[in-house]
Design a protein around this motif. Sequence first.
Motif, PDB file in Angstrom:
ATOM      1  N   THR A  25       5.042   5.059   2.544  1.00 47.77           N
ATOM      2  CA  THR A  25       5.238   6.306   3.303  1.00 47.77           C
ATOM      3  C   THR A  25       5.922   6.039   4.628  1.00 47.77           C
ATOM      4  O   THR A  25       6.807   6.792   5.042  1.00 47.77           O
ATOM      5  CB  THR A  25       3.893   7.009   3.547  1.00 47.77           C
ATOM      6  N   GLU A  26       5.545   4.948   5.296  1.00 47.91           N
ATOM      7  CA  GLU A  26       6.168   4.599   6.574  1.00 47.91           C
ATOM      8  C   GLU A  26       7.636   4.244   6.389  1.00 47.91           C
ATOM      9  O   GLU A  26       8.483   4.584   7.229  1.00 47.91           O
ATOM     10  CB  GLU A  26       5.425   3.424   7.222  1.00 47.91           C
ATOM     11  N   LEU A  76       0.523   0.620  -7.286  1.00 46.25           N
ATOM     12  CA  LEU A  76       0.704   1.866  -6.537  1.00 46.25           C
ATOM     13  C   LEU A  76       0.967   2.999  -7.533  1.00 46.25           C
ATOM     14  O   LEU A  76       2.025   3.608  -7.566  1.00 46.25           O
ATOM     15  CB  LEU A  76       1.858   1.743  -5.537  1.00 46.25           C
ATOM     16  N   THR A 118       0.839  -1.210   0.000  1.00 42.84           N
ATOM     17  CA  THR A 118       0.000   0.000   0.000  1.00 42.84           C
ATOM     18  C   THR A 118       0.862   1.244   0.000  1.00 42.84           C
ATOM     19  O   THR A 118       2.049   1.211   0.347  1.00 42.84           O
ATOM     20  CB  THR A 118      -0.911   0.037   1.235  1.00 42.84           C
ATOM     21  N   GLU A 119       0.243   2.344  -0.372  1.00 43.44           N
ATOM     22  CA  GLU A 119       0.942   3.624  -0.368  1.00 43.44           C
ATOM     23  C   GLU A 119       1.367   4.003   1.048  1.00 43.44           C
ATOM     24  O   GLU A 119       2.443   4.573   1.266  1.00 43.44           O
ATOM     25  CB  GLU A 119       0.040   4.711  -0.951  1.00 43.44           C
ATOM     26  N   GLN A 120       0.535   3.666   2.033  1.00 40.85           N
ATOM     27  CA  GLN A 120       0.854   3.970   3.428  1.00 40.85           C
ATOM     28  C   GLN A 120       2.104   3.226   3.881  1.00 40.85           C
ATOM     29  O   GLN A 120       2.954   3.786   4.591  1.00 40.85           O
ATOM     30  CB  GLN A 120      -0.334   3.591   4.328  1.00 40.85           C
ATOM     31  N   GLU A 121       2.246   1.984   3.468  1.00 40.78           N
ATOM     32  CA  GLU A 121       3.437   1.219   3.834  1.00 40.78           C
ATOM     33  C   GLU A 121       4.694   1.874   3.269  1.00 40.78           C
ATOM     34  O   GLU A 121       5.730   1.946   3.947  1.00 40.78           O
ATOM     35  CB  GLU A 121       3.322  -0.221   3.309  1.00 40.78           C
ATOM     36  N   GLU A 148      -0.185   5.999  -7.880  1.00 43.29           N
ATOM     37  CA  GLU A 148       0.029   7.364  -7.392  1.00 43.29           C
ATOM     38  C   GLU A 148       1.472   7.568  -6.939  1.00 43.29           C
ATOM     39  O   GLU A 148       2.057   8.632  -7.165  1.00 43.29           O
ATOM     40  CB  GLU A 148      -0.942   7.676  -6.245  1.00 43.29           C
ATOM     41  N   VAL A 149       2.036   6.562  -6.313  1.00 47.28           N
ATOM     42  CA  VAL A 149       3.441   6.648  -5.906  1.00 47.28           C
ATOM     43  C   VAL A 149       4.328   6.702  -7.146  1.00 47.28           C
ATOM     44  O   VAL A 149       5.272   7.494  -7.224  1.00 47.28           O
ATOM     45  CB  VAL A 149       3.834   5.435  -5.033  1.00 47.28           C
ATOM     46  N   LYS A 169       9.836   7.296   6.254  1.00 48.35           N
ATOM     47  CA  LYS A 169      10.018   8.017   7.515  1.00 48.35           C
ATOM     48  C   LYS A 169      11.207   7.501   8.316  1.00 48.35           C
ATOM     49  O   LYS A 169      11.731   8.199   9.183  1.00 48.35           O
ATOM     50  CB  LYS A 169       8.749   7.915   8.365  1.00 48.35           C
TER      51      LYS A 169
END
Length: 386
Positions: A13-14, A63, A8-11, A65-66, A17
Motif C-alpha cells: 500500500t505504501e 499476500l 506485508t500488505e501495508q508495504e 488479499e492483495v 502511494k
Amino acid sequence: MSVTKVATEQEFTELLKKDGLLVAHFMADWAPQCGQMNDVITELGKQLELKDVRFCIVPAEDLSEVSLKYKIAAVPTFLLLRGGQVVERVEGANAADLTNKVKTQAAKASLVSCTPTASTPEQDLNTRLKKLINSSKCMLFMKGSPDAPRCGFSRTTIELLNKLEADYSSFDILSDEEVRQGLKTYSNWPTYPQSHSGLAFTSSVNCVLKHALVLICVAMKNRERECKAVLHNHNTDEQYCCLYYSYAHQMDKILYIDGELVGGLDILREMDASGELSSMLPKKQKLEDRLKMLINKAPLMVFMKGDREAPRCGFSKTMIGILNDTGLPYETFDILTDEEVRQGLKTFSNWPTYPQVYVKGELVGGLDIIKELQTSGELMGTLKGE
C-alpha cells in the motif's frame, strides 16, 4: 533501481502511494519461471531510461488479499501501476511483452510527469503534445489501454488495429486531462460538449447544429450533401444533442501515423473497408524476421545470459573470456531481457542451449564447439568468416 521485496500488505500500500510507475511481480517461489522473470526485472531496473521506474516482488500466496483484489489467477503476473491504478498487465513469463510495456509506460510518464502551472505558456503544452504524438510511428489516443480499454469505441479500435497486425503505441487520455483537452485543440479535432446535463445542452441550437455537422462531415469524409440531409431530418434541440453526443464520444479515440492525424473510429472503419488503412499502418515484425535481423546485427554476434560486461552464468562468462582473447570485435544480446527471442532462437537455429555464436548470420555453435575450434586452431578463421 533495486527491486523491493514486499512482505506485508501495508508495504505494498505504501508503494502505491508514491509517484511514478510501479511494476509489481506477483510470484511464487515454487515456480521456476518466476525466478527467471525476477532476473528480467532486475536487469530492467539497471537501465538508465527506466531509472524512475520502481520494481517490486509480491509473494502472491502470502499476500492473498492483495492477489484477490487484483485478480491474480496465476504466476508470474505483472501489474504496471500508476497512482494506484493498473495501466498495463502481463500474465506469464513473457519478457518481451513486459519489457515493451514497461518502456512504453515509462516513456509516457517522462512526457507528462511535469504538471504545468497556470502560468505555463500554451506553447509548452503544444510541445508536449507534439512529442507525445511523435513518440511512436503509430500512436493511438484512447480511453484505457490496449489490454484494458475503458469504452466500446476504444475496444473496437484496438480490435481493428490488432486484426491488421499493426505495430502501435497508445496513450490513456483518462490519465491526463490536460492532454485530453489540449490534444483536441492542437489537432483541431471536435470536442466533447462542454456544458450539458444529460442530453440537455446549454448550447444554442445553432451551436449544436454547427458542431454536429462538423462531426458528421468528418466521420463521413466531408460528404456534405449527405450530412445536411441527415441534419435536415432532425429538427429539435434534443435530437441535435443526441446526434452530437453520439459522434463526440467517438472523437476522443484518434489515431496518428508519422505524427499526422488520421482520424477516429468511423474513419478507420471506412479506410479499412476500402483497403487504405492496412497499407498505411506499420506492421508488427514477425518473430522470424526479427531473429534474422538480430543474428545479422554484427558480423560476430553472441546470444547469452547477461552481456559482455556482466555475464549472468558460467557458460556465458567462459564464452566472453575466449572471445575477448581473440581481440575480435563482437556484439552480444542478453536473452534474459527478451523471452520471445530466448525461446524463438532455439527453434530458429535448432540449437537448444545458450550461449550461441553467429558469424555473418550463420550459427557456429555453443561453448563446446567454440572450445573445440580453439583447441584445433580453427577458431580465428571461423570467427572471421573465412
